[in-house]
Enzyme design. Sequence first.
Site, short mmCIF file in Angstrom:
data_model
loop_
_atom_site.label_atom_id
_atom_site.label_comp_id
_atom_site.label_asym_id
_atom_site.label_seq_id
_atom_site.Cartn_x
_atom_site.Cartn_y
_atom_site.Cartn_z
N ARG A 1 0.81 -1.09 -0.19
CA ARG A 1 -0.15 -0.06 -0.02
C ARG A 1 0.89 1.33 -0.10
O ARG A 1 0.60 2.26 -0.47
CB ARG A 1 -0.82 -0.07 1.14
CG ARG A 1 -2.05 -1.11 1.24
CD ARG A 1 -2.96 -0.91 2.45
NE ARG A 1 -3.81 0.35 2.33
CZ ARG A 1 -4.50 0.77 3.12
NH1 ARG A 1 -4.61 -0.02 4.50
NH2 ARG A 1 -5.30 2.01 3.06
N CYS B 1 -0.77 6.09 9.00
CA CYS B 1 -1.04 5.07 8.52
C CYS B 1 -2.40 5.20 7.39
O CYS B 1 -2.58 6.28 6.74
CB CYS B 1 -1.69 3.95 9.60
SG CYS B 1 -3.16 4.28 10.56
#
Length: 274
Positions: free
Chosen positions: A178, A231
């Site tokens: 990611r 995050c």
Amino acid sequence: MNQPLITAGELEDALAGTRPPRLLDCRARLGDLDAGHGLWWQAHLPNSRHLDLDRDLAGPPGAGGRHPLPDRQRFTEVLQRLGVTPEVPVVIYDDMGGQLAAARAWWMLACWAGHPEVQVLDGGIQAWLAHGGELHEGDDVASSPSGWCPDYRDDTWTTADALQSSGVLRVDARSRERFRGDVEPIDPVAGHIPGAVCRPSADNLEEGGRFKSPGRLAEELPQADEVVAYCGSGVTACHNILAYAIAGKPLPRLYPGSWSEWVQDPTRPVATGG
């Protein structure tokens, strides 16, 4: 700040001692709002209370990201409902090595609200079972509300605007896939904040779900004069902050909105690769 981790054996002793801690169950499943409460209802540590990721540890999703910080008053009411006070230790657990969402609860209580004695059960509910601990089912806890009104510390977190204009080291807790932008299963844009480094929260754990030693974490964690943790939505970033605490290092600030807020403004830069 006290030692941020407690073992299952230490917890057993504490529960039998003169100052038994308040136990908070933070198990959750992303994408299923009712999963956490269901897991708690089916089986939980004795006398634990459920602390919900989406309803208690976050405000409504929107412009501030998928898990923005809740309103101070709202979180204060949560803590009062659960009977949390600074005089009683708190132990938090989940079943993901602290990643969902025990570390988020630890950060909100210990760093933001300033509770002096908050610990995460190392290895979570699995470690408790491996130690031979029992589980209860259903709502078997009666607790008196507290009157605690925390003195919140807003210097423990930062905003997208402040982050964009500063030169701090940004540490991304998402997976490397990611981070690079190879995949993005949740948010509409793939990639990472420019200048960030990747430290997946899973890298803080041993294979069995317990945290690595303080010395090993101190060697592995990214270092800089100023660090900001982020995050996807400000949850697993807290796991990295907890790792810094275990390592005895200065704590990063949290960017609560994280990637889910960052990409809502098309003028904010996005990087891929790395």
